[in-house]
Design an enzyme around this catalytic site. Structure first.
Site, PDB file in Angstrom:
ATOM      1  N   SER A 276     -11.359  54.491  73.466  1.00 48.68           N
ATOM      2  CA  SER A 276     -11.398  55.053  72.118  1.00 48.68           C
ATOM      3  C   SER A 276     -12.724  54.700  71.478  1.00 48.68           C
ATOM      4  O   SER A 276     -13.278  53.626  71.703  1.00 48.68           O
ATOM      5  CB  SER A 276     -10.245  54.481  71.296  1.00 48.68           C
ATOM      6  OG  SER A 276     -10.542  54.571  69.918  1.00 48.68           O
ATOM      7  N   LYS A 282      -7.944  50.414  73.270  1.00 50.25           N
ATOM      8  CA  LYS A 282      -7.272  51.577  73.838  1.00 50.25           C
ATOM      9  C   LYS A 282      -7.693  51.889  75.274  1.00 50.25           C
ATOM     10  O   LYS A 282      -8.840  51.717  75.655  1.00 50.25           O
ATOM     11  CB  LYS A 282      -7.549  52.831  72.991  1.00 50.25           C
ATOM     12  CG  LYS A 282      -6.962  52.843  71.612  1.00 50.25           C
ATOM     13  CD  LYS A 282      -5.439  52.704  71.609  1.00 50.25           C
ATOM     14  CE  LYS A 282      -4.751  53.883  72.269  1.00 50.25           C
ATOM     15  NZ  LYS A 282      -4.909  55.105  71.477  1.00 50.25           N
TER      16      LYS A 282
END
Ligand code: ARG
Length: 458
Positions: A276, A282
């Site tokens: 991300s 992420k």
């Protein structure tokens, strides 16, 4: 200069050219157009419409154009409406007077249909090959999964444990049908339209059978009107690719689910995951999501072409030029998706403990308790009600199911082994089912199927 300038006092407007050109995308058919033209020239030679010298000159010119295209030195002109025009223009530049005879007894209508069929044959075979590469990954992962099991779901609710190999091969068999469909489509489209002319054939002594043979088609067209109007093969190819895309989408969806923290069944390799831009923690399954997302586009291509074809009068209409972009794009997208998913699945790590723990809930053996009662003589509907009642009690009174089973007069301690972790999947013994015995057999049958399909493709 256009191919039809004789009938016209003025050249085409810029607006018309901008709207109608297909060269930007149909140059992809160049090699197939050349192949069709060579066969056409040889055919004209065989029936005496061209002399041997003319055939030799034209074939040499076509080969020369082929070289220019292969080396990227072919110069397309703004006035080249499509790849067929460009090739004929260049052949005429090279071959002079003989070049002007290339299009004898032929129309772009049968020419374009021929090139597209040659292209589709090759590309669909290649797509089938790539589907098989993904199937091989599924097979390898199924073999490596050994006796690992996980919950099988219906309605996204845990239903019964299944072997991981069984789950993976479920996708593998769907892909086997895709291979089958692609090959069946190739068989049906393997018909030469060359010799149909613009729509009605020719007054020249053409021999479309021999030309079909020369091009490696299994047959020639039966009806010249149909030959130049028929785009069933493109629609079929788009359906095959759309359904294949739907299968890839379903694999993608499961990868997305399984890689969530909530499921935790699967960890993606770094090379097949994305991060991300804002959230440092992420690790995202973009490959799987795009495999899911592309299906929409593939279905769109199918419905788009069917809508274009619907209501078209015979024979050729320029609407038919809309057949190429969806076909090219669908092939491109499916090939990319197949390769990316194959890499993702080959490198993902399955969390066997998480999978098995999720499958080892006592209630996942509920149907086994009912079937145990069936073997003892209880009608299945009654057995179902008894076990359903125990499950409800267990949930409402917060008592482990095993305690209630043990205390039940029709079940008792004898039935308790049914609830042991890992035991339920072992009781799936019927042919084609999810347990170790049938799955071992299935893995072999799948390998046989792959070997047979490989032979069909060879
Ligand atoms: N580029 C055209 C196509 O793809 C070629 C055929 C044009 N034929 C015609 N009669 N205008 O369909």
């Amino acid at each position: 200069m256009t191919l039809w300038s004789g009938r016209f006092g003025e050249g085409p407007s810029e607006e018309l050219l901008a709207f109608t050109v297909s060269l930007p995308f149909d140059r992809r058919l160049a090699a197939d157009d050349l192949e069709g033209s060579r066969a056409h020239v040889r055919g004209l030679g065989r029936v005496g419409v061209l002399t041997n010298d003319e055939v030799a000159i034209l074939i040499a010119a076509l080969d020369h154009v082929g070289e220019e295209l292969a080396h990227g030195i072919f110069k397309f002109l703004d006035s080249d409406e499509d790849v067929h025009t460009a090739v004929e223009r260049r052949v005429t530049e090279i071959a002079g007077a003989a070049g002007a005879k290339l299009h004898t007894g032929r129309s772009r209508n049968d020419q374009v249909a021929t090139a597209l069929r040659l292209f589709a044959k090759r590309e669909l075979n290649e797509t089938a090959r790539r589907v098989m590469a993904l199937q091989r990954v599924l097979h390898e992962r199924a073999v490596a999964a050994e006796d690992c099991y996980l919950p099988g779901y219906t309605h996204m609710q845990r239903a019964q444990p299944v072997l991981l190999a069984h789950h993976l091969l479920a996708h593998g068999w769907a892909l086997a049908r895709d291979v089958d469909r692609l090959l069946a489509t190739v068989h049906r489209l393997d018909v030469s339209p060359l010799g149909a002319g613009a729509l009605a054939g020719s007054s020249l002594p053409l021999d479309p059978d021999a030309v079909a043979d020369d091009l490696g088609f299994r047959a020639r067209f039966e009806n010249s009107l149909d030959a130049v109007s028929d785009r069933d093969f493109v629609a079929e190819a788009l359906f095959d690719l759309a359904l294949l895309g739907v299968h890839l989408s379903r694999i993608g969806e499961e990868v997305v689910l399984w890689s969530t923290e909530e499921f935790g069944f699967l960890r993606l390799h770094d090379a097949f995951a994305t991060g991300s831009s804002m959230l440092p923690q992420k690790k995202n399954p973009d490959v799987a999501e795009l495999a899911r997302g592309k299906a929409g586009r593939l279905i769109g291509h199918l419905t788009g072409l069917l809508t274009t074809l619907k209501g078209l009068p015979l024979a050729y209409n320029r609407d038919l030029q809309e057949d190429k972009e969806p076909l090219f794009d669908a092939l491109d997208q499916v090939k990319l998706a197949l390769a990316a998913l194959a890499g993702l699945l080959a490198t993902a790590v399955f969390d066997v403990e998480r999978m098995q723990a999720a499958a080892d809930t006592e209630s996942s053996a509920a149907v086994d308790l009912a079937e145990w009662l069936v073997v003892k003589g209880t009608p299945f509907r009654d057995a179902h009600a008894i076990v359903g009642g125990l499950v409800r009690d267990s949930i409402e009174r917060h008592v482990p199911l095993s305690e209630l089973v043990e205390a039940h007069p029709a079940l008792g301690a004898e039935a308790l082994p049914l609830l042991e972790p890992g035991s339920a999947v072992g009781r799936r013994t019927s042919p084609g089912s999810a347990g170790p015995g049938p799955v071992a057999e299935q893995v072999n049958r799948f390998a046989d199927r792959l070997a047979r399909d490989e032979e069909r493709l060879a």
